[in-house]
Design an enzyme around this catalytic site. Structure first.
Site, PDB file in Angstrom:
ATOM      1  N   ASP A  82       0.893  -1.141   0.256  1.00 14.23           N
ATOM      2  CA  ASP A  82       0.003   0.020  -0.141  1.00 14.23           C
ATOM      3  C   ASP A  82       0.850   1.144  -0.073  1.00 14.23           C
ATOM      4  O   ASP A  82       2.186   1.123  -0.312  1.00 14.23           O
ATOM      5  CB  ASP A  82      -0.889  -0.046   1.162  1.00 14.23           C
ATOM      6  CG  ASP A  82      -0.270   0.236   2.828  1.00 14.23           C
ATOM      7  OD1 ASP A  82      -0.956  -0.185   3.406  1.00 14.23           O
ATOM      8  OD2 ASP A  82       0.958   0.516   2.567  1.00 14.23           O
TER       9      ASP A  82
ATOM     10  N   HIS B 184      -9.581   6.479  -9.164  1.00 14.76           N
ATOM     11  CA  HIS B 184      -7.976   6.878  -9.608  1.00 14.76           C
ATOM     12  C   HIS B 184      -7.584   6.359 -10.973  1.00 14.76           C
ATOM     13  O   HIS B 184      -6.316   6.413 -11.000  1.00 14.76           O
ATOM     14  CB  HIS B 184      -7.096   6.590  -8.499  1.00 14.76           C
ATOM     15  CG  HIS B 184      -7.457   7.585  -7.224  1.00 14.76           C
ATOM     16  ND1 HIS B 184      -6.892   7.116  -6.011  1.00 14.76           N
ATOM     17  CD2 HIS B 184      -8.498   8.571  -7.039  1.00 14.76           C
ATOM     18  CE1 HIS B 184      -7.577   8.273  -5.413  1.00 14.76           C
ATOM     19  NE2 HIS B 184      -8.508   8.706  -5.843  1.00 14.76           N
TER      20      HIS B 184
ATOM     21  N   ASP C 281      -4.871  -1.354  -9.671  1.00  8.63           N
ATOM     22  CA  ASP C 281      -4.413  -2.788  -9.965  1.00  8.63           C
ATOM     23  C   ASP C 281      -5.480  -3.425 -10.876  1.00  8.63           C
ATOM     24  O   ASP C 281      -5.020  -4.773 -11.372  1.00  8.63           O
ATOM     25  CB  ASP C 281      -4.045  -3.445  -8.751  1.00  8.63           C
ATOM     26  CG  ASP C 281      -5.100  -3.488  -7.633  1.00  8.63           C
ATOM     27  OD1 ASP C 281      -4.748  -3.502  -6.546  1.00  8.63           O
ATOM     28  OD2 ASP C 281      -6.290  -3.596  -8.097  1.00  8.63           O
TER      29      ASP C 281
ATOM     30  N   CYS D 170       4.391   8.510 -27.997  1.00  4.57           N
ATOM     31  CA  CYS D 170       3.197   8.617 -28.975  1.00  4.57           C
ATOM     32  C   CYS D 170       3.609   8.014 -30.416  1.00  4.57           C
ATOM     33  O   CYS D 170       4.641   8.778 -30.787  1.00  4.57           O
ATOM     34  CB  CYS D 170       2.533   9.833 -28.839  1.00  4.57           C
ATOM     35  SG  CYS D 170       1.123  10.014 -30.147  1.00  4.57           S
TER      36      CYS D 170
ATOM     37  N   GLY E 153      -9.481  -1.179   3.704  1.00  2.00           N
ATOM     38  CA  GLY E 153      -8.176  -1.024   3.316  1.00  2.00           C
ATOM     39  C   GLY E 153      -7.876   0.324   2.976  1.00  2.00           C
ATOM     40  O   GLY E 153      -7.046   0.359   1.881  1.00  2.00           O
ATOM     41  N   THR E 154      -8.049   1.408   3.497  1.00  2.00           N
ATOM     42  CA  THR E 154      -7.791   2.756   2.881  1.00  2.00           C
ATOM     43  C   THR E 154      -7.661   3.701   4.234  1.00  2.00           C
ATOM     44  O   THR E 154      -8.281   3.451   5.272  1.00  2.00           O
ATOM     45  CB  THR E 154      -8.768   3.427   2.015  1.00  2.00           C
ATOM     46  OG1 THR E 154      -8.503   4.800   1.782  1.00  2.00           O
ATOM     47  CG2 THR E 154     -10.388   3.500   2.716  1.00  2.00           C
TER      48      THR E 154
END
Ligand code: APR
Length: 302
Positions: free
Chosen positions: A41, A155, A138, A191, A233-234
């Protein structure tokens, strides 16, 4: 107003879910649900010695006595002015190497979803999942088989990528190849549109960038269409995502499943705080629900 929970604990949550009164469960997820998969994390002192963390400790630690620790603590040694720079667009434009070094370690395909990811799928299979709001990039929620219309990656994620200059999408296969080779050849994807040559970046929300438009529906879903909010889990440190935890109506129970107490949990009458490793708490909750076999079966399928 009478509480919907008979008891403000794991048993009370299980009873509420089984009661039939709880039809729409929304989830707020962070990096803590992927640490058991081997992905560190960001801010924990130590969340287990995962293979990735060992890599970070070996590659980035200047000395041997450094303890395994969250991503930011490790990346700080990668000539970054400060850890979060690795996800800052201005820094990336001048020096994309730290980000691609990280991307090489974290790129999807190396990690398996956890029991907690399987639980998200289980809620969806039982038509109880209203929405899974995740901060994680992920793509393990997708890998676990959670339907795309039930996931909002606030995100962004590594799933797609484009030129930061002309916004032209960049080929997925080519990106995967270049990221997997990055540790050897250090070639940053550029690019391929004629005359552009801009830097290519995965569709991850960097600090200072706008969140995906899909996130705009989040407050309405939490305020009007959620019977139970489960936060897992944050650290609830990054806004606007974290603000969702504070707009839950007073009569809607909020559950925190986390190693540490975070946010304003404990201030709400309907708060249930289940401290501990999420996979262990989730397994206990599924035992109480009589879903343990289903959970393990779904997890074995991932
Ligand atoms: N079980 C339960 N909780 C865990 C576990 C686990 N196995 N492992 C870690 N945790 C907890 C930690 O105690 C911490 O409270 O998960 C939380 C992880 O917090 P962060 O590392 O800050 O990760 P997160 O909250 O997802 O970060 C939010 O910060 O830099 C940005 O964009 C990045 O999306 C990320 C955002």
């Amino acid at each position: 107003m009478a509480s919907v929970l008979e008891t403000a604990d794991l048993k009370g949550i299980a009873q509420y879910i089984k009661s039939g009164k709880c039809k729409n469960i929304s989830l707020m997820l962070g990096a803590g649900i992927s640490t058991a998969a081997g992905i560190p994390d960001f801010r924990s002192e130590e969340t287990g010695t995962s293979p990735v963390r060992r890599t970070f400790v070996n590659v980035y630690s200047l000395t041997n006595e450094s303890r395994p620790s969250g991503l930011y603590a490790n990346l700080a040694r990668l000539n970054l002015p400060y850890p979060e720079a690795v996800f800052e667009i201005n820094f990336f434009q001048n020096n994309p190497t730290p980000f691609y070094t990280l991307a090489h370690e974290l790129y999807p395909g190396k990690f398996r979803p956890t029991l907690t990811h399987a639980f998200i799928r289980l809620l969806s299979e039982r038509s109880l999942l209203r929405m899974c709001f995740t901060q994680n990039i992920d793509t393990l929620e997708r890998r676990a088989g959670v339907p795309a219309n039930k996931i909002i990656e606030a995100h962004g994620s590594f799933a797609t990528q484009r030129c930061i200059k002309c916004k032209t999408p960049f080929d997925d296969t080519k990106m995967k190849e270049m990221v997997s080779r990055f540790s050897e050849d250090k070639v940053v994807p550029k690019c391929e549109k004629k005359g552009c040559k801009g830097l290519v970046k995965p569709d991850i929300v960097f600090f200072g960038e706008a969140l995906p438009s899909a996130f705009g529906q989040a407050p309405r879903i939490i305020k009007t269409d959620t019977d139970l909010l489960i936060v897992i889990g944050t650290s609830l440190t990054v806004h606007p995502f974290a603000s969702l935890a504070y707009i839950c109506p007073d009569n809607v129970p909020r559950v925190l499943i986390n190693i540490e107490l975070v946010g304003d949990f404990g201030s709400g009458d309907e708060d249930v705080i289940l401290l501990g490793k999420c996979d262990e708490v989730i397994q206990e909750l599924c035992e109480e629900l009589g879903w343990e076999e289903e959970l393990l079966k779904l997890w074995e399928e991932t």
